[in-house]
Design an enzyme around this catalytic site. Structure first.
Site, PDB file in Angstrom:
ATOM      1  N   ASN A  62      84.160 -23.399  48.931  1.00 33.83           N
ATOM      2  CA  ASN A  62      84.365 -22.354  47.925  1.00 33.83           C
ATOM      3  C   ASN A  62      85.377 -22.812  46.874  1.00 33.83           C
ATOM      4  OD1 ASN A  62      86.069 -22.030  50.241  1.00 33.83           O
ATOM      5  ND2 ASN A  62      86.668 -19.993  49.578  1.00 33.83           N
ATOM      6  N   GLU A  64      87.608 -21.215  43.887  1.00 38.76           N
ATOM      7  CA  GLU A  64      88.099 -19.946  43.335  1.00 38.76           C
ATOM      8  C   GLU A  64      88.631 -20.124  41.922  1.00 38.76           C
ATOM      9  OE1 GLU A  64      90.677 -18.161  46.281  1.00 38.76           O
ATOM     10  OE2 GLU A  64      88.961 -17.766  47.575  1.00 38.76           O
ATOM     11  N   CYS A  73      81.087 -19.212  45.954  1.00 37.81           N
ATOM     12  CA  CYS A  73      81.071 -19.435  47.401  1.00 37.81           C
ATOM     13  C   CYS A  73      80.603 -20.852  47.731  1.00 37.81           C
ATOM     14  CB  CYS A  73      80.105 -18.465  48.061  1.00 37.81           C
ATOM     15  SG  CYS A  73      80.599 -16.740  48.004  1.00 37.81           S
ATOM     16  N   GLU A  75      78.455 -21.837  49.958  1.00 35.79           N
ATOM     17  CA  GLU A  75      77.004 -21.983  50.167  1.00 35.79           C
ATOM     18  C   GLU A  75      76.290 -22.224  48.845  1.00 35.79           C
ATOM     19  OE1 GLU A  75      79.031 -19.671  51.272  1.00 35.79           O
ATOM     20  OE2 GLU A  75      78.381 -18.795  53.164  1.00 35.79           O
ATOM     21  N   CYS A 112      77.570 -14.365  52.413  1.00 36.87           N
ATOM     22  CA  CYS A 112      77.613 -13.066  51.728  1.00 36.87           C
ATOM     23  C   CYS A 112      76.235 -12.748  51.140  1.00 36.87           C
ATOM     24  CB  CYS A 112      78.678 -13.093  50.630  1.00 36.87           C
ATOM     25  SG  CYS A 112      78.166 -13.969  49.138  1.00 36.87           S
ATOM     26  N   CYS A 115      74.948 -15.070  48.374  1.00 30.45           N
ATOM     27  CA  CYS A 115      74.522 -16.375  48.911  1.00 30.45           C
ATOM     28  C   CYS A 115      73.190 -16.249  49.643  1.00 30.45           C
ATOM     29  CB  CYS A 115      75.587 -16.955  49.831  1.00 30.45           C
ATOM     30  SG  CYS A 115      77.035 -17.542  48.921  1.00 30.45           S
TER      31      CYS A 115
HETATM   32  N1  THU Z   1      83.139 -17.022  50.461  1.00 30.74           N
HETATM   33  C1  THU Z   1      82.266 -18.054  50.610  1.00 30.74           C
HETATM   34  O1  THU Z   1      82.529 -19.196  50.218  1.00 30.74           O
HETATM   35  N2  THU Z   1      81.074 -17.784  51.189  1.00 30.74           N
HETATM   36  C2  THU Z   1      80.691 -16.551  51.629  1.00 30.74           C
HETATM   37  O2  THU Z   1      79.542 -16.380  52.003  1.00 30.74           O
HETATM   38  C3  THU Z   1      81.656 -15.469  51.675  1.00 30.74           C
HETATM   39  C4  THU Z   1      82.898 -15.674  50.885  1.00 30.74           C
HETATM   40  C5  THU Z   1      84.399 -17.297  49.770  1.00 30.74           C
HETATM   41  C6  THU Z   1      84.515 -16.652  48.426  1.00 30.74           C
HETATM   42  C7  THU Z   1      86.003 -16.557  48.253  1.00 30.74           C
HETATM   43  O3  THU Z   1      86.479 -17.782  47.716  1.00 30.74           O
HETATM   44  C8  THU Z   1      86.528 -16.399  49.663  1.00 30.74           C
HETATM   45  O4  THU Z   1      85.488 -16.813  50.530  1.00 30.74           O
HETATM   46  C9  THU Z   1      86.943 -14.983  50.030  1.00 30.74           C
HETATM   47  O5  THU Z   1      85.934 -14.085  49.766  1.00 30.74           O
END
Ligand code: THU
Length: 160
Positions: A62, A64, A73, A75, A112, A115
């Site tokens: 991920n 940010e 994310c 994925e 999520c 994704c």
């Molecule tokens: N996140 C992911 O990388 N994948 C997911 O399927 C759920 C959330 C990340 C996004 C963000 O950087 C952190 O987790 C908190 O939500």
């Protein structure tokens, strides 16, 4: 009026030794890339490893952003990278691991909704199911034989 029910199915593995050898290798790669995630705001790190039918492995973590919704994310970082680099390849498997810097994630952490929708696009595009494994830092590892278990009634191109 009637009610319908839709069943979905997962295989539950209790530890990394229980999963197939190739998947273990992918999980190790996902853990390594997870640790290098750029997650200064949530302190929640996710790693994803994709196996393609050409033998290539594509990784993602991920990423940010100070403008929170601009982040992405793990994925989708991985699957979009695979789509960009190997547009002809079939994605066979995605292995996902998530961990918090603040506490130990002990339950499987699924992708999520956004994704799931993105993975669905590739599964439909390639007309071949994608195996999806997901786990926390410790504890069970869940496997789905297809994205469809994670997103029943998915929105797809046939509805356009
Ligand atoms: N996140 C992911 O990388 N994948 C997911 O399927 C759920 C959330 C990340 C996004 C963000 O950087 C952190 O987790 C908190 O939500």
């Amino acid at each position: 009026m009637k009610k319908i029910s839709i069943n979905t199915e997962f295989t539950v593995f209790e530890n990394i030794q229980e999963i197939p050898q190739k998947t273990q290798e992918l999980l190790e790669l996902a853990i390594a890339i997870r640790k290098k995630a750029y997650a200064p705001y949530s302190n929640f790190r996710v790693g994803a490893a994709l196996l393609l039918d050409n033998g290539k492995v594509v990784l993602g973590s991920n990423q940010e952003n100070a403008a929170y919704p601009s982040g992405l994310c793990a994925e989708r970082v991985a699957i979009f990278q695979a789509g960009a680099l190997y547009p002809e390849a079939i994605i066979k498997m995605i292995v996902i691991t998530a961990a918090s810097d603040q506490n130990t994630t002990t339950t499987p952490i699924p992708p999520c909704g956004a994704c799931r929708q993105s993975i669905a696009e590739y599964e439909i595009r390639q007309n071949t199911d994608i195996e999806i494994y997901f786990t926390g830092e410790t504890g069970d590892i869940y496997k789905s034989d297809s994205l469809k278990n994670l997103l029943p009634l998915l929105f797809n191109k046939n509805m356009l």
